[in-house]
Design a protein around this motif. Structure first.
Motif, mmCIF file in Angstrom:
data_model
loop_
_atom_site.group_PDB
_atom_site.id
_atom_site.type_symbol
_atom_site.label_atom_id
_atom_site.label_comp_id
_atom_site.label_asym_id
_atom_site.label_seq_id
_atom_site.Cartn_x
_atom_site.Cartn_y
_atom_site.Cartn_z
ATOM 1 N N TYR A 108 0.818 -1.219 0.000
ATOM 2 C CA TYR A 108 0.000 0.000 0.000
ATOM 3 C C TYR A 108 0.845 1.259 0.000
ATOM 4 O O TYR A 108 0.377 2.337 0.353
ATOM 5 C CB TYR A 108 -0.965 -0.052 1.195
ATOM 6 N N GLY A 109 2.109 1.127 -0.400
ATOM 7 C CA GLY A 109 2.968 2.289 -0.556
ATOM 8 C C GLY A 109 3.681 2.736 0.696
ATOM 9 O O GLY A 109 4.282 3.814 0.700
ATOM 10 N N ASN A 110 3.668 1.941 1.736
ATOM 11 C CA ASN A 110 4.317 2.305 2.991
ATOM 12 C C ASN A 110 5.673 1.624 3.116
ATOM 13 O O ASN A 110 5.781 0.404 2.923
ATOM 14 C CB ASN A 110 3.437 1.903 4.184
ATOM 15 N N VAL A 111 6.713 2.393 3.432
ATOM 16 C CA VAL A 111 8.033 1.825 3.673
ATOM 17 C C VAL A 111 8.058 1.217 5.070
ATOM 18 O O VAL A 111 7.665 1.855 6.052
ATOM 19 C CB VAL A 111 9.131 2.897 3.533
ATOM 20 N N ILE A 112 8.528 -0.014 5.174
ATOM 21 C CA ILE A 112 8.582 -0.713 6.457
ATOM 22 C C ILE A 112 9.951 -0.435 7.066
ATOM 23 O O ILE A 112 10.933 -1.148 6.810
ATOM 24 C CB ILE A 112 8.337 -2.220 6.265
#
Length: 818
Positions: A376-380
């Motif tokens: 969903y476009g989130n950097v972990i």
């Protein structure tokens, strides 16, 4: 992504399918018999999450009616009946793992009229967990789950794990429907509905879903024309005992007068689903197509769907004025995204990227940033992994060492040795990603000379293959390495790697044909250019000896049986013509005989024929054509000719036993039969194409004598020897008359049976100055030439090419005569 739990794909067909992630949990009691319920506003319950027996039920809630712009609440009685469910786990518990869950219902339209674009919008009522459409979240033991989970559940498209355990695949591209806040704010809320969320699930027509979402009015209790799938992703909790086991949510049925489609974020990561969405939008005639955050369809290089729009921040919790959750809610580490220099993470951009990337330069380290991301476009940022970069396809490259993620990212260098389109793969312990990029050319490579030639097998072509390399501004480049690679025919080059000279030219030095006569091919490449240059040359065999011999040069690949047919035909003519003709060194420029004919400079003996199999006019029509191109002076016998055959007809001619006879026929035209009659003065009273039909005949005395020997001494139909006088151009005036000579080899029609080379044809060659062994002619007599089956005839349409014709004297001087 590799799963830590057993998984299964959500099913959209009758039956129940689910997966358990806790084998110790007890089995649920059997489902009650499904009971259709009437709905306006409804509450859906999905239970059994994390078990092998996921099921769902639905109950009506009081609704209200009233039109409001394009979206109208449905106050009539649609009936839903549960048919299937599914669930799978994506990711790792404690690291953003989540459970996808779906429940599908079939829908009966009891409105008494047809309904179109029926959609179930998520809504909040007074009994819902505040800021959500969820009225109940229960654990397995029946106690309430943490209500904060409600704000983290997000609607999705219907997807399943890919078979390779990496990524997701779309099960159905028309499940989730998303609206703007303004569009849902305009809906008149039924009594008790406090909040309308801008997302829901569309009802598909089960039988006409490819072209229509209209549900006809039901005429029986068993008429269920629609199907709707409710689909969510639910986060895994710290322990399985804290997981959500049962979820209840509330939906409002609306009828939408506009046909809309939505591509979910999950679907947008499956190229098959993107294609399906485009095709489905076109077939449904959708006027609005919504794509979400990260959709590849939103990129500037991708053509928009008709009516395409993008909504990136879709509220899933809170109010329109104070949203607390979005459809892009973070999940677990699912993929490695590749970013080029100049690009950054974008919550909305295509593939979650924005910025203008810089291009790589040859032999210079090019940094690729690998980022651990969810779907969903989130950097972990907390992801722990060791990552590496490798080449999937494209130009040669070297790569930096593996690296460890820091704050969710790592940089690995790639150094390209050549230009072209490169596919790179990133890989961690469990996750991976791929990206295609262009390594721009810094030069162009072009043909300088040495293609489209012929030479005897095992000898060198007259002109060495060469290329010229220039910079992008057109200036010659010196010192650039060029590689020459033999790609067909088994030949060899003098130099395989050559640097360009001051003029930008690189030459292979010499190109020797393979040991067997065949098409030879060669390719020249340089790492500075993204294209290559190809060379072709025909290998030749034949000639020599004290008799008459035909040399065959092949400019296209042939099968072994096809080669044998040409060689047999040449050998047959060499038994008829026996006298050796003057030969010697001979040269011709490319395209001298016809467009595409090769250049040559070789020692010629008797006759050289260039053979090509190519596309002419498709199946049937012209099977093949031939003609002489250069003739001797004196004598006027051909020394060079061409034959070409339609690739579309070769297989059928082989299967019907026609091929060798047709080749023998066309070879006769190269020898001058028909093709040189007019030039040599042997054609009398030619018939014009299209009529009138005249008594056209051949006047050569030896041909007449041969005609008489096969029964023509009693011929009373006109002058001897009768020539074809009623046929298309290229057939008329150049063949023996079919109505008289029937299946003789040189009539204008081929036969599936025998095609004898008669005394007529053999002795006509004496008229043209050949030394002929007349005893080698086939037995043939006019009274025996009648065919029992006229359907065996195959017309040889336009099989004589009247192209350029040259005369060459003994000193090599050439004069064009046609």
């Amino acid at each position: 992504m590799r799963l830590l739990f057993r998984s299964c794909a959500a099913a959209l067909v009758l039956g129940t399918m689910a997966c358990a992630d806790d084998a110790a949990r007890p089995t649920l009691p059997p489902d009650p018999a499904p009971t259709p319920v009437s709905l306006g506003v409804a509450e859906v319950t999905i239970t059994g999450l994390g078990t092998s027996e996921v099921r769902s039920s639905i109950r009506p809630v009081d609704g209200a009616s009233g039109p409001s712009t394009a979206l109208n609440p449905v106050s009539t009685i649609p009936v839903l009946e549960f048919v299937s469910s599914g669930t799978f786990v994506d990711g790792v518990r404690g690291a953003g793992g989540q459970r996808y869950v779906t429940a599908s219902y079939r829908v009966r339209n009891n409105a008494g009229r047809s309904l179109s674009n029926l959609t179930w919008l998520l809504v909040g009522r007074s009994n819902a967990i505040p800021g959500s459409p969820f009225s109940s979240l229960l654990r397995f033991d029946g106690t309430a789950a943490d209500p904060a989970i409600a704000g983290t559940i997000a609607p999705t498209g219907a997807v399943a794990p890919r078979s390779d355990l990496d990524g997701l695949r779309s099960l159905q591209p028309d499940v989730l429907q998303v609206f703007t806040e303004a569009e849902v704010a305009a809906i008149t809320r039924p009594a008790g509905v406090l909040e309308v969320f801008p997302s829901g699930f569309v009802v598909r027509n089960a039988s006409t879903e490819a072209t229509s979402r209209t549900l006809p009015a039901a005429t029986s209790v068993n008429q269920f024309d629609g199907v709707v799938t409710f689909s969510f992703r639910v986060p895994l909790q710290a322990t399985s005992s804290a997981d959500v086991f049962s979820v209840s949510f509330q939906v409002l049925a609306i009828e939408d007068t506009e046909t809309r489609m939505t591509e979910s974020i999950e679907e947008g990561q499956d190229t098959t689903a993107v294609r399906l969405l485009r095709e489905r939008a076109a077939s449904l005639g959708a006027t609005t197509v919504t794509v979400l955050a990260g959709s590849p369809a939103s990129g500037p290089e991708v053509a928009d769907y008709p009516g395409q729009r993008q909504i990136c921040s879709v509220r899933t919790a809170g109010t329109a004025a104070a949203p607390t959750g979005f459809i892009t809610r973070p999940a677990g580490y699912a993929l490695l995204a590749l970013f080029r220099p100049g690009e950054s993470v974008s919550a909305c951009g295509a593939n979650f990227r924005s910025g203008t990337a810089s291009a790589p330069a040859l032999n210079t380290a090019y940094p690729i940033t690998l980022r651990a991301m969810d779907r969903y476009g989130n950097v972990i940022t907390g992801a722990v992994d060791t990552v590496a970069l490798s080449r999937v396809s494209g130009p040669a490259a070297t790569f930096g060492a593996t690296a460890s993620l820091a704050s969710g990212q790592a940089t690995v260098n790639v150094t390209f040795q050549a230009a072209g389109t490169s596919a790179l793969a990133a890989r961690g312990r469990r996750n991976r990603g791929q990206r295609t990029l262009v390594v721009p050319a810094t030069a162009t490579i072009a043909l300088n000379g040495g293609t489209n030639q012929i030479a005897m097998a095992g000898t060198a072509v007259p002109v060495a293959p060469s290329v010229v390399v220039r910079d992008l501004g057109g200036a010659a480049l010196a010192g650039v390495p060029v590689t020459f690679t033999v790609t067909g025919g088994g030949g060899s080059v003098t130099s395989t790697v050559v640097s360009t000279n001051a003029s930008g030219v690189a030459s292979a030095g010499g190109w020797t044909m393979g040991s067997s006569a065949a098409l030879n091919t060669l390719t020249a490449t340089t790492p500075r250019a993204s294209t290559s240059v190809g060379f072709e040359a025909g290998g030749c065999a034949g000639g020599g000896g004290t008799g008459y011999a035909i040399t065959l040069c092949y400019l296209t690949p042939l099968s072994t049986p096809q080669r044998a047919a040409f060689e047999n035909a040449a050998a047959r003519w060499s038994t008829v013509i026996t006298g050796d003709l003057p030969g010697g060194q001979f040269s011709a420029a490319a395209n001298a005989c016809e467009a595409g004919s090769p250049s040559m400079n070789l020692v010629l003996d008797d006759l050289v024929i260039v053979v090509r199999v190519e596309n002419i006019d498709g199946v049937s029509g012209i099977l093949g054509s031939a003609s002489p191109c250069f003739i001797r002076n004196p004598g006027n016998q051909p020394l060079l000719g061409t034959m070409r055959f339609d690739a579309a007809d070769m297989e059928e001619m082989e299967s019907e036993g026609l091929l060798e006879n047709v080749i023998r026929h066309e070879m006769g035209h190269v020898l001058g039969i028909g093709s040189l009659w007019s030039f040599r003065g042997f054609l009398a009273n030619p018939s014009p194409v299209g009529g009138p039909v005249l008594d056209t005949y051949y006047t050569g005395s030896n041909g007449i004598a041969g005609f008489n020997l096969i029964g023509g001494n009693t011929y009373t139909g006109g002058q001897k020897v009768p020539v074809e006088n009623d046929a298309p151009a290229g057939t008329i005036n150049v063949h023996w008359r079919e109505s008289v000579l029937a299946n003789e080899l040189m009539t204008g029609y081929a036969n599936t049976g025998s095609m004898p080379l008669s005394q007529l044809t053999a002795r006509s060659l004496v008229d043209m100055g050949y030394t002929v062994n007349t005893s080698s002619a086939d037995p043939f007599f006019l009274t025996l030439a009648l065919r029992a089956d006229p359907e065996e005839l195959v017309p040889l349409v336009n099989d004589v090419d009247f192209g350029p014709l040259y005369r060459v004297d003994q000193n090599g001087r050439t004069t064009r005569i046609r």
